[in-house]
Design a protein around this motif. Sequence first.
Motif, PDB file in Angstrom:
ATOM      1  N   SER A 171       0.823  -1.212   0.000  1.00  0.00           N
ATOM      2  CA  SER A 171       0.000   0.000   0.000  1.00  0.00           C
ATOM      3  C   SER A 171       0.854   1.258   0.000  1.00  0.00           C
ATOM      4  N   ALA A 172       1.932   1.256   0.774  1.00  0.00           N
ATOM      5  CA  ALA A 172       2.814   2.425   0.803  1.00  0.00           C
ATOM      6  C   ALA A 172       3.475   2.645  -0.554  1.00  0.00           C
ATOM      7  N   ILE A 173       3.906   1.569  -1.202  1.00  0.00           N
ATOM      8  CA  ILE A 173       4.545   1.699  -2.511  1.00  0.00           C
ATOM      9  C   ILE A 173       3.543   2.166  -3.563  1.00  0.00           C
ATOM     10  N   VAL A 174       2.340   1.584  -3.548  1.00  0.00           N
ATOM     11  CA  VAL A 174       1.312   1.975  -4.512  1.00  0.00           C
ATOM     12  C   VAL A 174       0.894   3.426  -4.282  1.00  0.00           C
ATOM     13  N   THR A 175       0.758   3.820  -3.025  1.00  0.00           N
ATOM     14  CA  THR A 175       0.416   5.210  -2.710  1.00  0.00           C
ATOM     15  C   THR A 175       1.499   6.158  -3.201  1.00  0.00           C
ATOM     16  N   TYR A 176       2.744   5.786  -3.019  1.00  0.00           N
ATOM     17  CA  TYR A 176       3.855   6.609  -3.490  1.00  0.00           C
ATOM     18  C   TYR A 176       3.821   6.772  -5.014  1.00  0.00           C
ATOM     19  N   LEU A 177       3.538   5.682  -5.706  1.00  0.00           N
ATOM     20  CA  LEU A 177       3.560   5.721  -7.168  1.00  0.00           C
ATOM     21  C   LEU A 177       2.369   6.463  -7.761  1.00  0.00           C
ATOM     22  N   PHE A 178       1.191   6.314  -7.152  1.00  0.00           N
ATOM     23  CA  PHE A 178      -0.018   6.844  -7.763  1.00  0.00           C
ATOM     24  C   PHE A 178      -0.691   7.949  -6.965  1.00  0.00           C
ATOM     25  N   CYS A 179      -0.022   8.534  -6.012  1.00  0.00           N
ATOM     26  CA  CYS A 179      -0.647   9.563  -5.174  1.00  0.00           C
ATOM     27  C   CYS A 179      -0.990  10.820  -5.980  1.00  0.00           C
ATOM     28  N   ASP A 180      -0.215  11.134  -6.987  1.00  0.00           N
ATOM     29  CA  ASP A 180      -0.503  12.320  -7.801  1.00  0.00           C
ATOM     30  C   ASP A 180      -1.825  12.204  -8.540  1.00  0.00           C
ATOM     31  N   TRP A 181      -2.268  10.994  -8.806  1.00  0.00           N
ATOM     32  CA  TRP A 181      -3.552  10.802  -9.489  1.00  0.00           C
ATOM     33  C   TRP A 181      -4.729  11.159  -8.585  1.00  0.00           C
ATOM     34  N   PHE A 182      -4.571  10.957  -7.277  1.00  0.00           N
ATOM     35  CA  PHE A 182      -5.680  11.148  -6.348  1.00  0.00           C
ATOM     36  C   PHE A 182      -5.634  12.484  -5.620  1.00  0.00           C
ATOM     37  N   SER A 183      -4.464  13.044  -5.442  1.00  0.00           N
ATOM     38  CA  SER A 183      -4.342  14.279  -4.676  1.00  0.00           C
ATOM     39  C   SER A 183      -3.163  15.088  -5.203  1.00  0.00           C
ATOM     40  N   ASN A 184      -3.339  16.394  -5.236  1.00  0.00           N
ATOM     41  CA  ASN A 184      -2.242  17.283  -5.635  1.00  0.00           C
ATOM     42  C   ASN A 184      -1.469  17.791  -4.429  1.00  0.00           C
ATOM     43  N   SER A 185      -1.897  17.396  -3.238  1.00  0.00           N
ATOM     44  CA  SER A 185      -1.264  17.862  -2.017  1.00  0.00           C
ATOM     45  C   SER A 185      -0.088  16.952  -1.649  1.00  0.00           C
ATOM     46  N   PHE A 186       1.106  17.544  -1.626  1.00  0.00           N
ATOM     47  CA  PHE A 186       2.286  16.796  -1.217  1.00  0.00           C
ATOM     48  C   PHE A 186       2.170  16.356   0.233  1.00  0.00           C
ATOM     49  N   VAL A 187       1.621  17.216   1.070  1.00  0.00           N
ATOM     50  CA  VAL A 187       1.529  16.920   2.500  1.00  0.00           C
ATOM     51  C   VAL A 187       0.607  15.723   2.740  1.00  0.00           C
ATOM     52  N   ALA A 188      -0.519  15.668   2.052  1.00  0.00           N
ATOM     53  CA  ALA A 188      -1.447  14.543   2.219  1.00  0.00           C
ATOM     54  C   ALA A 188      -0.788  13.232   1.784  1.00  0.00           C
ATOM     55  N   CYS A 189      -0.082  13.264   0.664  1.00  0.00           N
ATOM     56  CA  CYS A 189       0.614  12.065   0.195  1.00  0.00           C
ATOM     57  C   CYS A 189       1.687  11.640   1.191  1.00  0.00           C
ATOM     58  N   PHE A 190       2.458  12.600   1.675  1.00  0.00           N
ATOM     59  CA  PHE A 190       3.533  12.312   2.620  1.00  0.00           C
ATOM     60  C   PHE A 190       2.987  11.710   3.909  1.00  0.00           C
ATOM     61  N   VAL A 191       1.933  12.291   4.440  1.00  0.00           N
ATOM     62  CA  VAL A 191       1.356  11.804   5.694  1.00  0.00           C
ATOM     63  C   VAL A 191       0.760  10.411   5.509  1.00  0.00           C
ATOM     64  N   THR A 192       0.107  10.169   4.379  1.00  0.00           N
ATOM     65  CA  THR A 192      -0.467   8.852   4.116  1.00  0.00           C
ATOM     66  C   THR A 192       0.621   7.785   4.026  1.00  0.00           C
ATOM     67  N   ILE A 193       1.674   8.073   3.289  1.00  0.00           N
ATOM     68  CA  ILE A 193       2.777   7.120   3.159  1.00  0.00           C
ATOM     69  C   ILE A 193       3.459   6.903   4.507  1.00  0.00           C
ATOM     70  N   LEU A 194       3.654   7.968   5.258  1.00  0.00           N
ATOM     71  CA  LEU A 194       4.272   7.854   6.579  1.00  0.00           C
ATOM     72  C   LEU A 194       3.423   7.008   7.520  1.00  0.00           C
ATOM     73  N   LEU A 195       2.119   7.176   7.493  1.00  0.00           N
ATOM     74  CA  LEU A 195       1.242   6.363   8.331  1.00  0.00           C
ATOM     75  C   LEU A 195       1.271   4.894   7.918  1.00  0.00           C
ATOM     76  N   LEU A 196       1.248   4.631   6.615  1.00  0.00           N
ATOM     77  CA  LEU A 196       1.314   3.243   6.156  1.00  0.00           C
ATOM     78  C   LEU A 196       2.623   2.582   6.562  1.00  0.00           C
ATOM     79  N   LEU A 197       3.729   3.299   6.439  1.00  0.00           N
ATOM     80  CA  LEU A 197       5.016   2.729   6.841  1.00  0.00           C
ATOM     81  C   LEU A 197       5.127   2.583   8.360  1.00  0.00           C
TER      82      LEU A 197
END
Length: 110
Positions: free
Chosen positions: A44-70
């Motif tokens: 999930s963390a890898i997939v979120t990292y690869l495709f986060c730009d498709w779902f959100s333009n916010s760097f902070v949201a992507c970073f926090v999501t990946i950090l929580l998954l890890l």
Amino acid sequence: PPQALVDDTEDVSLDFGSEEELALRKARIRHPLATFFHLFFRVSAIVTYLFCDWFSNSFVACFVTILLLLSFDFWSVKNVTGRLLVGLRWWNQIDEDGKSHWMFEAKRVN
């Protein structure tokens, strides 16, 4: 000469048990739920990292999501899957003098 090399070799079969027994042992997962979560958080963390730009333009949201998954992955490996799948456990102990000691424990193989 190449024919002589072929004639000098000999096939040797090694007995590792019956093939059906080995196939059943490899096919059976001892802790399927722990194995699922062990893979789920990492993938999930890898997939979120690869495709986060498709779902959100916010760097902070992507970073926090990946950090929580890890973080969930670290917690599950340390406390659940590490113990169940490979029999490893570790923790930190502080003695009376205030010194920190890391304790490592491995499951005994019977």
